[in-house]
Write an enzyme that holds these catalytic residues in place. Structure first.
Site, mmCIF file in Angstrom:
data_model
loop_
_atom_site.group_PDB
_atom_site.id
_atom_site.type_symbol
_atom_site.label_atom_id
_atom_site.label_comp_id
_atom_site.label_asym_id
_atom_site.label_seq_id
_atom_site.Cartn_x
_atom_site.Cartn_y
_atom_site.Cartn_z
ATOM 1 N N HIS A 189 -2.070 16.573 4.208
ATOM 2 C CA HIS A 189 -1.820 15.255 3.624
ATOM 3 C C HIS A 189 -2.507 14.205 4.486
ATOM 4 C CE1 HIS A 189 1.443 13.048 1.069
ATOM 5 N NE2 HIS A 189 0.299 12.394 1.063
ATOM 6 N N LEU A 195 -1.649 7.713 2.948
ATOM 7 C CA LEU A 195 -0.221 7.395 2.991
ATOM 8 C C LEU A 195 0.566 8.704 3.034
ATOM 9 C CD1 LEU A 195 2.300 5.675 2.821
ATOM 10 C CD2 LEU A 195 1.963 5.497 0.350
ATOM 11 N N VAL A 208 -4.919 13.296 -0.715
ATOM 12 C CA VAL A 208 -5.371 11.997 -0.214
ATOM 13 C C VAL A 208 -4.613 10.932 -1.003
ATOM 14 C CG1 VAL A 208 -7.361 10.529 0.236
ATOM 15 C CG2 VAL A 208 -7.633 13.022 0.215
ATOM 16 N N GLU A 209 -3.640 10.310 -0.353
ATOM 17 C CA GLU A 209 -2.717 9.426 -1.074
ATOM 18 C C GLU A 209 -2.958 7.960 -0.748
ATOM 19 O OE1 GLU A 209 2.085 8.770 -1.892
ATOM 20 O OE2 GLU A 209 1.373 10.553 -0.835
ATOM 21 N N ALA A 210 -3.081 7.163 -1.806
ATOM 22 C CA ALA A 210 -3.136 5.702 -1.718
ATOM 23 C C ALA A 210 -4.222 5.209 -0.760
ATOM 24 C CB ALA A 210 -1.774 5.146 -1.319
#
Length: 275
Positions: free
Chosen positions: A116, A119, A160-162
């Site tokens: 992760h 974010l 890949v978040e935000a």
């Protein structure tokens, strides 16, 4: 279930840069089955759903990555035992937001790991809270460093978040990881949403990247109103004596009832004498 017809890590890596894959977080067997029938490529699930013996009947072909609640696993041994348990029950990979050392240990045992970046909810305090990460050059570099660390540790994939789409696109072009966008734009290899947002059942916060395709919450509200109405009618029928009617009752032949009534009187009398 044909285990050999599901996607593999090798398949996903071969598809990198070839086409966009779809990914959903599903919470129920019904959602998993619907996603399978719809052709969704990858499913994220809570470990408890994967442990349900019916899960692989509902979604036999979906590449499945279980991810649990933060804090459930602490030590490397916790993560390792959990990963092997998930793989035994049909997982294709495991989600892990733990240290590089833990991810490396899992990879050394042949476990496919999805990490992760951007974010990361369990580490949001380090990047300014629950908001986009990478809107400055310094924070964009942090995202790149996160992805480099995951690649070095042996992860095969990363959520890949935000992250701003331009930043994510640039980074994803220069990593060997299979990249999954959670609100980070089309430059990643897969697009990831939660089923509750897609189905319109989420009544809480809606992230910027979410998209509602159906509004099932309205249908659930209608069904709940119908439940209440039906229960009200049942209660009223019981109160007024309208239920039960003769068609709802079991019957006994008259001669059998007469025989029992005579025997019953005798039984009652014997009971009184014994008392």
């Amino acid at each position: 279930m044909n285990l050999h017809s599901r996607l593999t890590v090798a398949d996903l890596m071969a598809l990198k840069g070839q086409r966009q894959l779809s990914m959903l977080r599903v919470e129920t067997l019904e959602e998993a089955e619907a996603a399978e029938k719809a052709g969704v490529d990858i499913l994220s699930v809570h470990p408890n759903l994967l442990l349900n013996p019916q899960y692989r009947d509902a979604a036999p072909q979906a590449y499945t990555i279980p991810g649990g609640d933060y804090g459930d696993l602490v030590t490397e041994e916790d993560h390792l035992r959990h990963a092997f348990k998930m793989m035994r029950h049909g997982a294709d990979a495991v989600y892990c937001a733990a240290s590089s050392q833990t991810i490396r240990r899992l990879r050394d045992e042949g476990i496919a790991v999805c990490g992760h970046a951007g974010l990361v909810p369990s580490r949001a305090t380090w990047t300014g809270g629950f908001k986009a990460v990478g809107k400055t050059a310094d924070l964009a570099e942090v995202v790149w460093q996160q992805i480099q660390a995951l690649e070095a540790a042996g992860a095969f994939s990363v959520e890949v978040e935000a992250v701003p789409a331009e930043v994510a696109t640039l980074i994803c072009r220069h990593t060997a990881l299979f990249t999954i966008s959670m609100g980070s734009g089309p430059g990643c290899d897969a697009q990831y949403l939660w089923a509750c947002d897609v189905l319109g059942t989420n009544r809480g916060f809606m992230p910027k990247h979410s998209k509602v395709y159906r509004r099932l919450a309205d249908e659930y509200d209608r069904l709940q109103a119908e439940r209440v109405a039906a229960f009200q009618e049942f209660h009223a029928d019981v109160t007024t004596g309208a239920y039960p009617q003769p068609e709802h009752l079991q019957r006994i032949r008259p001669e059998e009832l007469q025989a029992f009534a005579a025997r019953f009187e005798q039984l009652v009398a014997e009971g009184r004498r014994a008392g």
